[in-house]
Design an enzyme around this catalytic site. Structure first.
Site, PDB file in Angstrom:
ATOM      1  N   ALA A  40      -7.280  -8.439   7.058  1.00 60.15           N
ATOM      2  CA  ALA A  40      -5.944  -8.721   6.534  1.00 60.15           C
ATOM      3  C   ALA A  40      -4.868  -8.339   7.543  1.00 60.15           C
ATOM      4  CB  ALA A  40      -5.747  -7.952   5.228  1.00 60.15           C
ATOM      5  N   GLN A  70     -10.798  -9.152  -0.162  1.00 61.93           N
ATOM      6  CA  GLN A  70     -11.399  -8.058  -0.927  1.00 61.93           C
ATOM      7  C   GLN A  70     -10.785  -7.832  -2.312  1.00 61.93           C
ATOM      8  OE1 GLN A  70     -12.044  -4.577   1.772  1.00 61.93           O
ATOM      9  NE2 GLN A  70     -11.689  -6.073   3.384  1.00 61.93           N
ATOM     10  N   CYS A 192      -7.616   0.707  -1.966  1.00 66.55           N
ATOM     11  CA  CYS A 192      -7.382   0.355  -3.366  1.00 66.55           C
ATOM     12  C   CYS A 192      -7.952   1.409  -4.319  1.00 66.55           C
ATOM     13  CB  CYS A 192      -7.940  -1.018  -3.703  1.00 66.55           C
ATOM     14  SG  CYS A 192      -7.211  -1.629  -5.255  1.00 66.55           S
ATOM     15  N   ASP A 330      -5.838  -0.354   6.691  1.00 64.05           N
ATOM     16  CA  ASP A 330      -6.569   0.801   6.170  1.00 64.05           C
ATOM     17  C   ASP A 330      -6.813   1.899   7.202  1.00 64.05           C
ATOM     18  OD1 ASP A 330      -6.713  -0.596   3.801  1.00 64.05           O
ATOM     19  OD2 ASP A 330      -8.797  -1.223   4.063  1.00 64.05           O
ATOM     20  N   LYS A 338      -3.292   2.003   1.605  1.00 64.58           N
ATOM     21  CA  LYS A 338      -4.570   1.332   1.884  1.00 64.58           C
ATOM     22  C   LYS A 338      -4.802   0.202   0.877  1.00 64.58           C
ATOM     23  CE  LYS A 338      -6.767   5.047   4.487  1.00 64.58           C
ATOM     24  NZ  LYS A 338      -5.666   5.016   5.425  1.00 64.58           N
ATOM     25  N   THR A 339      -3.855  -0.772   0.906  1.00 64.44           N
ATOM     26  CA  THR A 339      -4.024  -1.991   0.107  1.00 64.44           C
ATOM     27  C   THR A 339      -3.558  -3.179   0.947  1.00 64.44           C
ATOM     28  OG1 THR A 339      -1.791  -1.982  -0.884  1.00 64.44           O
ATOM     29  CG2 THR A 339      -3.517  -0.780  -2.069  1.00 64.44           C
ATOM     30  N   ALA A 340      -3.999  -4.376   0.534  1.00 69.58           N
ATOM     31  CA  ALA A 340      -3.551  -5.585   1.234  1.00 69.58           C
ATOM     32  C   ALA A 340      -2.048  -5.757   1.052  1.00 69.58           C
ATOM     33  CB  ALA A 340      -4.310  -6.796   0.695  1.00 69.58           C
ATOM     34  N   ALA A 341      -1.551  -5.347  -0.111  1.00 65.14           N
ATOM     35  CA  ALA A 341      -0.107  -5.455  -0.359  1.00 65.14           C
ATOM     36  C   ALA A 341       0.669  -4.570   0.615  1.00 65.14           C
ATOM     37  CB  ALA A 341       0.188  -5.060  -1.802  1.00 65.14           C
ATOM     38  N   CYS A 373      -0.895  -1.803  -6.729  1.00 67.82           N
ATOM     39  CA  CYS A 373      -2.202  -1.825  -7.372  1.00 67.82           C
ATOM     40  C   CYS A 373      -2.085  -2.573  -8.698  1.00 67.82           C
ATOM     41  CB  CYS A 373      -2.650  -0.389  -7.615  1.00 67.82           C
ATOM     42  SG  CYS A 373      -4.177  -0.333  -8.542  1.00 67.82           S
TER      43      CYS A 373
HETATM   44  C1  LIG Z   1     -12.958  -3.770  -4.465  1.00 62.90           C
HETATM   45  C2  LIG Z   1     -11.631  -3.857  -3.765  1.00 62.90           C
HETATM   46  C3  LIG Z   1     -10.486  -4.213  -4.486  1.00 62.90           C
HETATM   47  C4  LIG Z   1      -9.260  -4.280  -3.861  1.00 62.90           C
HETATM   48  N1  LIG Z   1      -8.166  -4.673  -4.609  1.00 62.90           N
HETATM   49  C5  LIG Z   1      -6.975  -4.782  -4.010  1.00 62.90           C
HETATM   50  C6  LIG Z   1      -5.833  -5.262  -4.753  1.00 62.90           C
HETATM   51  O1  LIG Z   1      -5.919  -5.585  -5.943  1.00 62.90           O
HETATM   52  N2  LIG Z   1      -4.644  -5.363  -4.103  1.00 62.90           N
HETATM   53  C7  LIG Z   1      -4.515  -5.038  -2.783  1.00 62.90           C
HETATM   54  O2  LIG Z   1      -3.429  -5.173  -2.246  1.00 62.90           O
HETATM   55  N3  LIG Z   1      -5.570  -4.575  -2.050  1.00 62.90           N
HETATM   56  C8  LIG Z   1      -6.786  -4.447  -2.629  1.00 62.90           C
HETATM   57  N4  LIG Z   1      -7.877  -4.007  -1.894  1.00 62.90           N
HETATM   58  C9  LIG Z   1      -7.662  -3.426  -0.539  1.00 62.90           C
HETATM   59  C10 LIG Z   1      -7.514  -4.448   0.579  1.00 62.90           C
HETATM   60  O3  LIG Z   1      -8.536  -5.408   0.531  1.00 62.90           O
HETATM   61  C11 LIG Z   1      -7.521  -3.713   1.914  1.00 62.90           C
HETATM   62  O4  LIG Z   1      -6.593  -2.666   1.877  1.00 62.90           O
HETATM   63  C12 LIG Z   1      -7.171  -4.658   3.063  1.00 62.90           C
HETATM   64  O5  LIG Z   1      -8.194  -5.624   3.210  1.00 62.90           O
HETATM   65  C13 LIG Z   1      -6.971  -3.873   4.357  1.00 62.90           C
HETATM   66  O6  LIG Z   1      -6.871  -4.728   5.459  1.00 62.90           O
HETATM   67  P1  LIG Z   1      -7.420  -4.293   6.903  1.00 62.90           P
HETATM   68  O7  LIG Z   1      -7.121  -5.411   7.812  1.00 62.90           O
HETATM   69  O8  LIG Z   1      -6.947  -2.939   7.217  1.00 62.90           O
HETATM   70  O9  LIG Z   1      -8.987  -4.159   6.695  1.00 62.90           O
HETATM   71  P2  LIG Z   1     -10.038  -5.341   6.460  1.00 62.90           P
HETATM   72  O10 LIG Z   1      -9.384  -6.464   5.743  1.00 62.90           O
HETATM   73  O11 LIG Z   1     -11.218  -4.682   5.835  1.00 62.90           O
HETATM   74  O12 LIG Z   1     -10.402  -5.855   7.913  1.00 62.90           O
HETATM   75  C14 LIG Z   1     -10.927  -5.010   8.923  1.00 62.90           C
HETATM   76  C15 LIG Z   1     -11.607  -5.876   9.968  1.00 62.90           C
HETATM   77  O13 LIG Z   1     -11.891  -5.070  11.109  1.00 62.90           O
HETATM   78  C16 LIG Z   1     -13.162  -5.447  11.607  1.00 62.90           C
HETATM   79  N5  LIG Z   1     -13.706  -4.351  12.419  1.00 62.90           N
HETATM   80  C17 LIG Z   1     -14.214  -3.168  11.993  1.00 62.90           C
HETATM   81  N6  LIG Z   1     -14.637  -2.440  13.043  1.00 62.90           N
HETATM   82  C18 LIG Z   1     -14.405  -3.176  14.153  1.00 62.90           C
HETATM   83  C19 LIG Z   1     -14.632  -2.965  15.536  1.00 62.90           C
HETATM   84  N7  LIG Z   1     -15.221  -1.856  15.982  1.00 62.90           N
HETATM   85  N8  LIG Z   1     -14.272  -3.947  16.417  1.00 62.90           N
HETATM   86  C20 LIG Z   1     -13.672  -5.080  15.961  1.00 62.90           C
HETATM   87  N9  LIG Z   1     -13.430  -5.327  14.658  1.00 62.90           N
HETATM   88  C21 LIG Z   1     -13.788  -4.375  13.764  1.00 62.90           C
HETATM   89  C22 LIG Z   1     -13.974  -5.785  10.362  1.00 62.90           C
HETATM   90  O14 LIG Z   1     -15.076  -6.633  10.683  1.00 62.90           O
HETATM   91  C23 LIG Z   1     -12.938  -6.471   9.496  1.00 62.90           C
HETATM   92  O15 LIG Z   1     -12.929  -7.874   9.673  1.00 62.90           O
HETATM   93  C24 LIG Z   1      -9.137  -3.974  -2.477  1.00 62.90           C
HETATM   94  C25 LIG Z   1     -10.284  -3.655  -1.744  1.00 62.90           C
HETATM   95  C26 LIG Z   1     -11.511  -3.594  -2.364  1.00 62.90           C
HETATM   96  C27 LIG Z   1     -12.744  -3.274  -1.552  1.00 62.90           C
END
Ligand SMILES: Cc1cc2nc3c(=O)[nH]c(=O)nc-3n(C[C@H](O)[C@H](O)[C@H](O)COP(=O)(O)OP(=O)(O)OC[C@H]3O[C@@H](n4cnc5c(N)ncnc54)[C@H](O)[C@@H]3O)c2cc1C
Length: 430
Positions: A40, A70, A192, A330, A338-341, A373
């Site tokens: 995200a 997610q 989340c 995150d 630690k949310t997509a929002a 949330c």
């Molecule tokens: C069950 C569940 C319910 C949720 N409900 C909500 C909700 O209702 N509302 C909301 O806003 N949020 C919700 N979330 C949270 C939201 O999905 C996350 O906070 C969001 O995806 C964070 O984005 P990110 O890019 O930090 O991590 P991610 O989207 O997880 O992406 C991280 C990326 O980094 C990559 N990566 C990891 N290590 C490496 C590396 N060493 N080298 C290169 N790439 C790497 C991974 O492959 C992945 O593609 C929920 C999550 C879960 C699991």
């Protein structure tokens, strides 16, 4: 009381903000920008930087070809959507001017300004963005076997889209028979934090719909003394759990599981406590991915040090010791978010600071800890809980959507409005 049509309009207005592209002119630069992680935060960051910069080399690194939506996992685990609902292709969201390296980053050298990938590529950068999300430490739970999710009453919504679907099968079978269901959360930071709580509500609802609530005991084991970090929300949840007959144990953390014997053992102040279950939703400890945890970019001391979160300033998301490094999503070692929002509000801040560096100006953009949330309390009802670093409730629709009421419109936000907004965010359009 506004009608359904109004609520739908509000939900689609939320999605429509998605179409408003940033309008600022491009900044010419030869800067080399490396983004680790195409989830995200990483995709959104890459898209926005591609819009703001002209001539930059933007490299996005992620070995995973599939993109996971997610927030959809909960809907999959409620039996409302298929696993495919939460899966798309990373490459479909990458701007043409961004180079996607399908590899995993294994080492960061912030002094040399270089990232090394598992495949041996060396990526030199002027700016580095950490957007690796977090890692799920299932191995920290003795006896846990993610291959068994979906069997023997073992569920874990977090483990991925297929695991979420398998969790639904296990929960649905439990809802037919009844027995004891266990819910929990880890004591680490987690994404989340509402998701484990929602799943207890959804299990309660499924049992009631099948006329089997009387045959089941639901137990939520909280790791500390409260159900949620924001006091007013914690109190509301306490009352709702009481009304639904969900038992709460405090200061219980899952330490071990015996899936064959269907017994989970919790670490408590008075020692290890085994509890037999018929269904469990395992939520593992969460930590920064190894590449960040093993790097000098992690917090060296304080509450975010143990699990290796990135040491960034909570308002600017800029690294506190390496000014050319930012962390979004995150992996950022900040108190909330630690949310997509949260990603939606963090990314424009980090982008503006980076572009300001290139332009030689100072950015005044700040992230206030916004975290959202949509707390599902049953199918068709949710509370749209939004808050900041200081635990203030910061509703997006004040006077229209009450944050602590179980509303149909808040459910629609989650079920209908969130995904289009999320996908637009990946393209830098929301
Ligand atoms: C069950 C569940 C319910 C949720 N409900 C909500 C909700 O209702 N509302 C909301 O806003 N949020 C919700 N979330 C949270 C939201 O999905 C996350 O906070 C969001 O995806 C964070 O984005 P990110 O890019 O930090 O991590 P991610 O989207 O997880 O992406 C991280 C990326 O980094 C990559 N990566 C990891 N290590 C490496 C590396 N060493 N080298 C290169 N790439 C790497 C991974 O492959 C992945 O593609 C929920 C999550 C879960 C699991």
């Amino acid at each position: 009381m506004p009608g359904r049509r109004f609520f739908l309009a509000a939900a689609s207005a939320l999605a429509a903000t998605a179409t408003l592209a940033p309008t600022r002119a491009s900044v010419a630069t030869r800067a080399r920008i490396v983004i680790l992680g195409a989830g995200a935060a990483g995709l959104s960051m890459a898209s926005r930087l591609a819009q703001r910069l002209d001539g930059a080399t933007i490299t996005l690194v992620d070995a995973r070809k599939a993109h996971y939506y997610q927030p959809g996992f909960t809907l999959v685990a409620a039996g409302l959507k298929p696993a495919a609902y939460a899966v798309s292709r990373t490459a479909d969201f990458v701007s043409p001017s961004v180079r996607l390296v399908e590899d995993r980053a294994v080492e960061i050298d912030p002094e040399a300004r270089r990232v090394t990938t598992a495949g041996g590529q060396r990526l030199d950068y002027d700016f580095l963005i950490l957007a690796t999300g977090l890692s799920l430490d299932y191995a920290a739970i003795a006896g846990m076997d993610i291959a068994r999710i979906g069997r023997d009453g073992l569920g874990s919504v977090y483990a991925g889209p297929e695991a979420a679907a398998a969790t639904w099968r296990a929960m649905s079978a439990f809802a037919d028979r009844g027995g004891t269901a266990l819910f929990c959360r880890p004591s680490t930071e987690m994404k989340c934090a509402g998701a484990p709580l929602k799943y207890a509500f959804l299990t309660d609802d499924t049992l009631r719909r099948r006329g089997n609530r009387g045959k089941a005991e639901l137990i939520y084991n909280a790791h500390n003394k409260v159900l949620f970090s924001v006091p007013i929300v914690a109190e509301k949840l306490r009352m709702l759990y009481r009304d639904r007959g969900i038992t709460v144990n405090h200061e219980h953390e899952l330490a071990a599981i015996d899936p064959g014997a269907r017994t989970a053992t919790f670490r408590t102040a008075s020692g290890m406590v085994p509890i037999r279950y018929d269904f469990i939703n395992v939520v593992p400890p969460m930590r920064a991915p190894e590449v960040v945890r093993n790097s000098p970019l992690r917090w060296q001391q304080g509450p975010f040090a143990a699990d290796g979160w990135a040491e960034v300033d909570r308002a600017t998301l800029r690294h506190r010791r390496y000014a050319n490094v930012f962390a979004v999503g995150d992996v950022a070692g900040v108190p909330k978010g630690k949310t997509a929002a949260s990603v939606k509000w963090q990314v424009p801040v980090a982008v503006d600071h980076l572009v300001a560096d290139i332009e030689g100006r100072e950015s005044t953009e700040r992230y206030n800890g916004y975290t959202s949330c949509p707390m599902i309390t049953r199918v068709g009802r949710a509370m749209l809980v939004e808050f900041d670093y200081d635990d203030n409730l910061v509703p997006s629709f004040p006077g229209v959507i009450a944050p602590l009421e179980e509303l149909w419109v808040s459910w629609i936000m989650k079920e209908v409005g969130l995904k289009p907004t999320y996908l637009a965010m990946l393209r830098g359009l929301a």
